[in-house]
Motif scaffolding. Structure first.
Motif, short mmCIF file in Angstrom:
data_model
loop_
_atom_site.label_atom_id
_atom_site.label_comp_id
_atom_site.label_asym_id
_atom_site.label_seq_id
_atom_site.Cartn_x
_atom_site.Cartn_y
_atom_site.Cartn_z
N LEU A 143 0.83 -1.21 0.00
CA LEU A 143 0.00 0.00 0.00
C LEU A 143 0.86 1.26 0.00
O LEU A 143 0.55 2.24 -0.69
CB LEU A 143 -0.93 -0.01 1.21
CG LEU A 143 -2.07 -1.02 1.17
CD1 LEU A 143 -2.75 -1.13 2.53
CD2 LEU A 143 -3.09 -0.63 0.10
N ASP A 163 -6.98 2.46 3.16
CA ASP A 163 -6.60 1.04 3.17
C ASP A 163 -5.41 0.79 4.09
O ASP A 163 -5.34 -0.26 4.76
CB ASP A 163 -6.27 0.56 1.76
CG ASP A 163 -7.49 0.51 0.86
OD1 ASP A 163 -8.62 0.53 1.38
OD2 ASP A 163 -7.32 0.47 -0.38
N THR A 182 -12.09 0.74 10.88
CA THR A 182 -12.59 0.74 9.50
C THR A 182 -13.80 1.66 9.36
O THR A 182 -13.89 2.46 8.43
CB THR A 182 -12.97 -0.69 9.06
OG1 THR A 182 -11.81 -1.52 9.14
CG2 THR A 182 -13.49 -0.70 7.63
#
Length: 250
Positions: A143, A163, A182
């Motif tokens: 990422l 992410d 999240t």
């Protein structure tokens, strides 16, 4: 299947008819919190539950629809052991969606959101530094590489930023922390993107954010819980101040 010590032994109490379906839900919640109902227990049939609670079948039906939408019960049709209404545990994706929607709609003060993120992500970073797997580290590293290559694209960078923070929470191997992180980070995506656009010096900002993310990753990869936690807090407080979110002193 229903628990052998389940609903049959519960002393259901008649409730007022005003907003009856909400009171049906409340009484079921009370039985769950009291430990009288558990995942897998079958609730009484609609007619029986309505009679025990002193409400209409329509009120029970509406309560069941609301609780099914929340992921608290599941209904099976037909006959046999799978028919009826059962208590179920909410799947993680349903819980995340539920939290994300409430975060987006509740208009919590941004200072409260930032402080909550700091609390959650400091703990995530500590745990990740102790127990992140090789796969966890590989995901975060990938990422970061993608963020570097997409640094000119605000929208893509924002998605990768989201992410990365979710991957950090995943690396802590604590499901509840992951779901809460999240939900919060996803609920902030539009606000973060708007703040990126309003900043005025995107190349400098993206480079700073990327450097801070790398510092978090390096501390986790080195297995240093304190440094990882401090790096996360420094990043979140710096971002909040730079983007004009927080009025609290550091």
């Amino acid at each position: 299947m229903a628990s052998k010590t389940g609903p049959a032994r519960i002393d259901w109490q008649p409730i007022p008819r005003t907003r009856a379906y909400e009171l049906v839900i409340r009484q079921i919640e009370e039985q769950i919190l009291a430990g009288a109902l558990h995942v897998g227990d079958q609730l009484p049939a609609e007619r029986d539950l309505a009679a025990r609670l002193g409400v209409s079948r329509a009120a029970v039906r509406e309560a069941m629809r609301a609780m099914e939408a929340q992921g608290v019960v599941r209904s099976g049709v037909g006959v046999g052991p799978d028919s009826g209404t059962f208590l179920t545990s909410m799947p993680s994706k349903a819980l995340t969606q539920f939290l994300r929607l409430h975060m987006a709609l509740a208009n919590f003060p941004i200072d409260d959101v930032v402080e909550t993120r700091i609390m959650l992500e400091r703990w995530s970073a500590r745990l990740a530094a102790r127990q992140a797997s090789a796969d966890d580290l590989a995901t975060m590293s990938t990422l970061l590489d993608a963020m570097d290559s997409e640094s000119a694209d605000m929208r893509a960078f924002n998605e990768l930023d989201t992410d990365f923070h979710v991957a950090l929470a995943d690396a802590a191997h604590n499901t509840l922390i992951t779901e809460m992180t999240t939900a919060i980070r996803h609920s902030m995506r539009s606000m973060v993107l708007d703040s990126f656009r309003e900043h005025g010096d995107w190349p400098t900002l993206s480079a700073r954010l990327h450097t801070q993310h790398r510092a978090i990753y390096d501390a986790i990869a080195a297995g240093d819980p304190q440094r990882a936690a401090d790096a996360v807090e420094e990043h979140l407080r710096s971002a909040a101040a730079t983007l004009g979110w927080s009025t609290r002193a550091d």
